[in-house]
Structure formats: structure tokens, C-alpha cells
Design a protein around this motif. Sequence first.
Motif, PDB file in Angstrom:
ATOM      1  N   PHE A 248      -4.132  -8.030  -1.854  1.00 56.45           N
ATOM      2  CA  PHE A 248      -3.438  -8.975  -2.732  1.00 56.45           C
ATOM      3  C   PHE A 248      -1.930  -8.926  -2.486  1.00 56.45           C
ATOM      4  O   PHE A 248      -1.273  -9.969  -2.384  1.00 56.45           O
ATOM      5  CB  PHE A 248      -3.735  -8.662  -4.193  1.00 56.45           C
ATOM      6  CG  PHE A 248      -2.914  -9.471  -5.160  1.00 56.45           C
ATOM      7  CD1 PHE A 248      -3.254 -10.775  -5.446  1.00 56.45           C
ATOM      8  CD2 PHE A 248      -1.776  -8.930  -5.755  1.00 56.45           C
ATOM      9  CE1 PHE A 248      -2.475 -11.536  -6.323  1.00 56.45           C
ATOM     10  CE2 PHE A 248      -0.997  -9.684  -6.614  1.00 56.45           C
ATOM     11  CZ  PHE A 248      -1.352 -10.994  -6.901  1.00 56.45           C
ATOM     12  N   LEU A 249      -1.382  -7.723  -2.377  1.00 53.30           N
ATOM     13  CA  LEU A 249       0.055  -7.587  -2.149  1.00 53.30           C
ATOM     14  C   LEU A 249       0.456  -8.159  -0.795  1.00 53.30           C
ATOM     15  O   LEU A 249       1.501  -8.812  -0.667  1.00 53.30           O
ATOM     16  CB  LEU A 249       0.458  -6.118  -2.257  1.00 53.30           C
ATOM     17  CG  LEU A 249       0.388  -5.499  -3.660  1.00 53.30           C
ATOM     18  CD1 LEU A 249       0.610  -3.989  -3.598  1.00 53.30           C
ATOM     19  CD2 LEU A 249       1.415  -6.145  -4.589  1.00 53.30           C
ATOM     20  N   VAL A 250      -0.366  -7.940   0.222  1.00 54.49           N
ATOM     21  CA  VAL A 250      -0.077  -8.501   1.547  1.00 54.49           C
ATOM     22  C   VAL A 250      -0.101 -10.025   1.481  1.00 54.49           C
ATOM     23  O   VAL A 250       0.773 -10.705   2.037  1.00 54.49           O
ATOM     24  CB  VAL A 250      -1.096  -7.983   2.588  1.00 54.49           C
ATOM     25  CG1 VAL A 250      -0.930  -8.735   3.920  1.00 54.49           C
ATOM     26  CG2 VAL A 250      -0.914  -6.492   2.820  1.00 54.49           C
ATOM     27  N   ASP A 251      -1.093 -10.577   0.800  1.00 57.74           N
ATOM     28  CA  ASP A 251      -1.189 -12.029   0.668  1.00 57.74           C
ATOM     29  C   ASP A 251       0.013 -12.617  -0.075  1.00 57.74           C
ATOM     30  O   ASP A 251       0.369 -13.790   0.129  1.00 57.74           O
ATOM     31  CB  ASP A 251      -2.476 -12.413  -0.072  1.00 57.74           C
ATOM     32  CG  ASP A 251      -3.728 -12.115   0.752  1.00 57.74           C
ATOM     33  OD1 ASP A 251      -3.602 -11.952   1.980  1.00 57.74           O
ATOM     34  OD2 ASP A 251      -4.819 -12.029   0.153  1.00 57.74           O
ATOM     35  N   GLU A 252       0.632 -11.793  -0.921  1.00 59.47           N
ATOM     36  CA  GLU A 252       1.806 -12.239  -1.670  1.00 59.47           C
ATOM     37  C   GLU A 252       3.107 -11.989  -0.896  1.00 59.47           C
ATOM     38  O   GLU A 252       4.198 -12.176  -1.435  1.00 59.47           O
ATOM     39  CB  GLU A 252       1.870 -11.522  -3.020  1.00 59.47           C
ATOM     40  CG  GLU A 252       0.783 -11.951  -3.999  1.00 59.47           C
ATOM     41  CD  GLU A 252       0.924 -13.395  -4.429  1.00 59.47           C
ATOM     42  OE1 GLU A 252       2.065 -13.808  -4.745  1.00 59.47           O
ATOM     43  OE2 GLU A 252      -0.087 -14.118  -4.449  1.00 59.47           O
ATOM     44  N   GLY A 253       2.982 -11.567   0.363  1.00 61.39           N
ATOM     45  CA  GLY A 253       4.163 -11.382   1.196  1.00 61.39           C
ATOM     46  C   GLY A 253       4.820 -10.024   1.070  1.00 61.39           C
ATOM     47  O   GLY A 253       6.037  -9.901   1.256  1.00 61.39           O
ATOM     48  N   ALA A 254       4.037  -8.984   0.795  1.00 59.42           N
ATOM     49  CA  ALA A 254       4.594  -7.632   0.649  1.00 59.42           C
ATOM     50  C   ALA A 254       4.092  -6.716   1.767  1.00 59.42           C
ATOM     51  O   ALA A 254       3.010  -6.928   2.325  1.00 59.42           O
ATOM     52  CB  ALA A 254       4.219  -7.041  -0.699  1.00 59.42           C
ATOM     53  N   GLU A 255       4.910  -5.718   2.080  1.00 56.54           N
ATOM     54  CA  GLU A 255       4.473  -4.620   2.950  1.00 56.54           C
ATOM     55  C   GLU A 255       4.142  -3.444   2.051  1.00 56.54           C
ATOM     56  O   GLU A 255       4.990  -2.961   1.301  1.00 56.54           O
ATOM     57  CB  GLU A 255       5.569  -4.227   3.939  1.00 56.54           C
ATOM     58  CG  GLU A 255       5.166  -3.043   4.821  1.00 56.54           C
ATOM     59  CD  GLU A 255       6.279  -2.559   5.722  1.00 56.54           C
ATOM     60  OE1 GLU A 255       6.328  -1.332   5.991  1.00 56.54           O
ATOM     61  OE2 GLU A 255       7.103  -3.386   6.152  1.00 56.54           O
ATOM     62  N   VAL A 256       2.908  -2.981   2.129  1.00 54.13           N
ATOM     63  CA  VAL A 256       2.420  -1.929   1.233  1.00 54.13           C
ATOM     64  C   VAL A 256       2.723  -0.553   1.819  1.00 54.13           C
ATOM     65  O   VAL A 256       2.518  -0.316   3.014  1.00 54.13           O
ATOM     66  CB  VAL A 256       0.904  -2.081   0.985  1.00 54.13           C
ATOM     67  CG1 VAL A 256       0.415  -1.012   0.004  1.00 54.13           C
ATOM     68  CG2 VAL A 256       0.585  -3.473   0.442  1.00 54.13           C
ATOM     69  N   VAL A 257       3.195   0.350   0.966  1.00 54.74           N
ATOM     70  CA  VAL A 257       3.487   1.727   1.369  1.00 54.74           C
ATOM     71  C   VAL A 257       2.710   2.656   0.436  1.00 54.74           C
ATOM     72  O   VAL A 257       2.934   2.654  -0.767  1.00 54.74           O
ATOM     73  CB  VAL A 257       4.993   2.040   1.280  1.00 54.74           C
ATOM     74  CG1 VAL A 257       5.275   3.449   1.799  1.00 54.74           C
ATOM     75  CG2 VAL A 257       5.815   1.010   2.047  1.00 54.74           C
ATOM     76  N   ILE A 258       1.788   3.431   1.011  1.00 57.72           N
ATOM     77  CA  ILE A 258       0.941   4.323   0.201  1.00 57.72           C
ATOM     78  C   ILE A 258       0.995   5.739   0.764  1.00 57.72           C
ATOM     79  O   ILE A 258       0.697   5.943   1.946  1.00 57.72           O
ATOM     80  CB  ILE A 258      -0.526   3.859   0.180  1.00 57.72           C
ATOM     81  CG1 ILE A 258      -0.634   2.390  -0.241  1.00 57.72           C
ATOM     82  CG2 ILE A 258      -1.349   4.723  -0.768  1.00 57.72           C
ATOM     83  CD1 ILE A 258      -2.050   1.867  -0.288  1.00 57.72           C
ATOM     84  N   PRO A 259       1.372   6.719  -0.025  1.00 55.82           N
ATOM     85  CA  PRO A 259       1.317   8.113   0.439  1.00 55.82           C
ATOM     86  C   PRO A 259      -0.103   8.481   0.861  1.00 55.82           C
ATOM     87  O   PRO A 259      -1.083   8.000   0.278  1.00 55.82           O
ATOM     88  CB  PRO A 259       1.773   8.912  -0.789  1.00 55.82           C
ATOM     89  CG  PRO A 259       2.603   7.938  -1.589  1.00 55.82           C
ATOM     90  CD  PRO A 259       1.945   6.605  -1.380  1.00 55.82           C
ATOM     91  N   GLY A 260      -0.224   9.339   1.862  1.00 59.28           N
ATOM     92  CA  GLY A 260      -1.526   9.656   2.437  1.00 59.28           C
ATOM     93  C   GLY A 260      -2.347  10.645   1.635  1.00 59.28           C
ATOM     94  O   GLY A 260      -1.863  11.316   0.718  1.00 59.28           O
ATOM     95  N   LEU A 261      -3.625  10.752   2.011  1.00 56.12           N
ATOM     96  CA  LEU A 261      -4.556  11.671   1.352  1.00 56.12           C
ATOM     97  C   LEU A 261      -4.203  13.131   1.624  1.00 56.12           C
ATOM     98  O   LEU A 261      -4.473  13.997   0.796  1.00 56.12           O
ATOM     99  CB  LEU A 261      -5.980  11.378   1.819  1.00 56.12           C
ATOM    100  CG  LEU A 261      -7.100  12.221   1.206  1.00 56.12           C
ATOM    101  CD1 LEU A 261      -7.158  12.049  -0.309  1.00 56.12           C
ATOM    102  CD2 LEU A 261      -8.446  11.879   1.836  1.00 56.12           C
TER     103      LEU A 261
END
Length: 427
Positions: A248-261
Motif C-alpha cells: 500500500f505504501l509503495v502504491d502511494e509513492g513511498a519507499e518503505v524502510v523496515i528494520p530486519g528480523l
Amino acid sequence: MVDQNKGYVVFTEEMKKTHTILVPNMLPMHFQMIGRVLERVGYKVELLETSGPQIAETGLKYVHNDTCYPAILVIGQFIHALQSGKYDPDRVALILFQTGGGCRASNYIHLLRKALEKAGLGHVPVISLSMAGLEKHPGFQLTLPLVMKMMYGVLYGDLLMTLVNQCKPYEVEKGTAQALADRWTRQLAGELTARSTGGYRRVKANYRRILDQFAAIPMERRDTLKVGVVGEIFVKYSPLGNNNLEQFLVDEGAEVVIPGLMDFCLYCVYNNMLDHQLYGMQKLAQPAYHAAYRYLVSKERDMIGAIAAHGRFTPPTLFTRTVSLVQGTISMGVKMGEGWLLTAEMLELADKGVGNIVCTQPFGCLPNHICGKGMMKPIKEKNPAVNIVAIDYDAGATKVNQENRLKLMLANARQSSARPPEPIRMA
């Protein structure tokens, strides 16, 4: 049959030959590789990929609606699978990953067994996969070589997740990055299960090859916002738990940043070291915990170093840096659920220049409300420009309401951005 001494159905050595182990899907790429590693040592493993409203509806039939949303989803996914007709309930086992802490880390397994009894499936064994040795199952044993290969699966998964998220918003042909990640997931799973893997030298060589191939994906400059995602571990990572938040965030024009497992794995080890520092507990086990911590940090440093040396992508933050950032903001004794790590990851994102953060949390999750929503004010005092929004996920929460709040956050972020967009990394 229930083992009267243990009080639960034991997974026996005979079951290893006859039973299929069902695995809940939290991180698709990570868990595919971990599942293949388990297959290599003789287990039959299947990753559940079912989704849709029927999962939560099934969970609510057998779990109280006040129960944590991730528990409702995980238990619902298990029972939905068992009732689907696809599996023979007499030849199936379930597995839950546990850390030995509070919340889902220890208690879901008892909720699951209670739900199975209610559904007439009480004979199905539930395996606890835990480094803390919470339960004993003769047919399921963790060895050091097995744990090390699973760790490589986590590192590979973190690398692929990082690269996919940094390519998706800019790829010329949509789906290219995910397709490449899927191919690498299958290849790496095969390598991890091969008799001759080439050792750790092969792992580091794979890092370079993966980076080169992702850097070769055709990309174009686009106006994007970087948006970090933190929160309760299941709803943070699982598309089932967060209604496909990343896409959803990508479709809204965002680059997602998620800390790893791997950061969560290190958090669990680090907390055992803290128990001795803060409370004098587990004195005899400290040499083992310190050795494990140093080993995992060194492996994470190698992966991060490979990304930094390549120069094309932004590497994740080393866990030791994350720990240093949280000092003085929240007590390190706050360890329930994601605990201080949740606060630390928000500070880590702000430190990297990710000024927009989504804090995902199950509705009514006390640790997340304290360490997530409750820490927003002190985090904003340290980082005035940071924009944080807490999104509740629950069986009664509507996807439309969640997405509207996210759209409002993105709109406010674009309006308040006084500086031009950062240059996009180009191949």
C-alpha cells in the motif's frame, strides 16, 4: 495422546516420518528458507500462505475476541488449514516460534492448544521452536549446525527485504525486484539445504552477487517519501497481519524502510545479558549469551558491510548502534514484547533520516502502547521533524480507516517537506 508428565501432545520421533509441519507465514522469504533448512534434516514442512477475512473469522470462533490480534490470526490460519480438507489431521503438526518472554513469545502456544481442543483437534501436536528450551519434543531437536543455517536464512531474508524495498518504488517494470528476490529465495533455500554449501565464504560471495543483480534492475527517478515501519513483530512484517501495508505504501509513492528480523534475534539474546546486569540472573549462562551475541553481531556486520562496500544501496543500522541510540530514552529493563527495541527502532529510523514512521500495533497491546505510542512524545522532542502515526490492527478495525490515516500522514509529510526530494539512487 497427551503426555501426562508434560501436559501436552508430544511430537515423537515416529511423527517426524509421517507428519507434515505447518508453519505460520510472518516473513515469506525468511520463512521459506528456514522451512527448507528444516526439510533438509528430515522434516516435512509447509508454509501457510492463506489470507482473507476467513482467517480472522476462523480465529474468532475459537479465541476470545479480546485476545491479541496476531494470536487470532495465527490460530485462525492453523485451524482454517486443518478444517480445509487439504490435510489429514492425524498426520499434521503445528509449529510456533517462541522466545520465552511475555505475550506471544510464550502464551500463544497454550491459546492454540485450547482452541484446538474446542475445534475437536486436540490430538494435533504443537511444537515449540525455542532457543530457551521451553518444551521438549523427542521428534524435534535443534542442533547447532541447524540453528546456524537458519541464521543464514534470516540474514539472507533481511538483505533481500532491504533491497526489494529500495528498488520497488523506482523499478521501470513493476514486479521486477520481487521476482528477482523470489528467484534468489529459491536458490538460497537450495544452497542452505545442500550437503556442501561452500561455508561462510559462499554466503559472503552471495551477498555480492545479490547486490550486483539488484543494482542492474532498470530504475527511474520518482518523487518518493521514505516511510519506516515498526511495531509488534507479526503485524510489522506479515502481509496478513497488516493488510499488505508495504505494498500500500509503495502504491502511494513511498519507499518503505523496515528494520530486519536479525535485530529482534539480537534483542532476545541481549535481553538475557541484561537480566544478569539488572537483576543478577542467569550468571552461569552469561558466557554462552555473550559468545552468541558477539557471533550474531559479527554476522550482521558482514552483511551490512557488504551493502556499504557495494555503494549502491543504503545499509541497515548495526544493532550496536541501535542500542546506543536508545540509551537515556527508555529503560533497558522494559523487555515485554518488543519492549525497548520498538523505541530504539523509531530512533534508528529518525537517525537515518527516515522522518515518517508507521507504528503498527494490535489494538489493546499494552507493551506497544507504552513503548510505541507512549514514547512518541519523547522521540519527537529529540527529533522535532519526525512524523509518527500509530495504526491499530484488529479484527474489528477496517482496512479503509487504516488506509485513510496512512494517506493523511503521507499528505501531511509532503506538505511539511520544505526541502527538495533527496537524489534517487540510480543504477
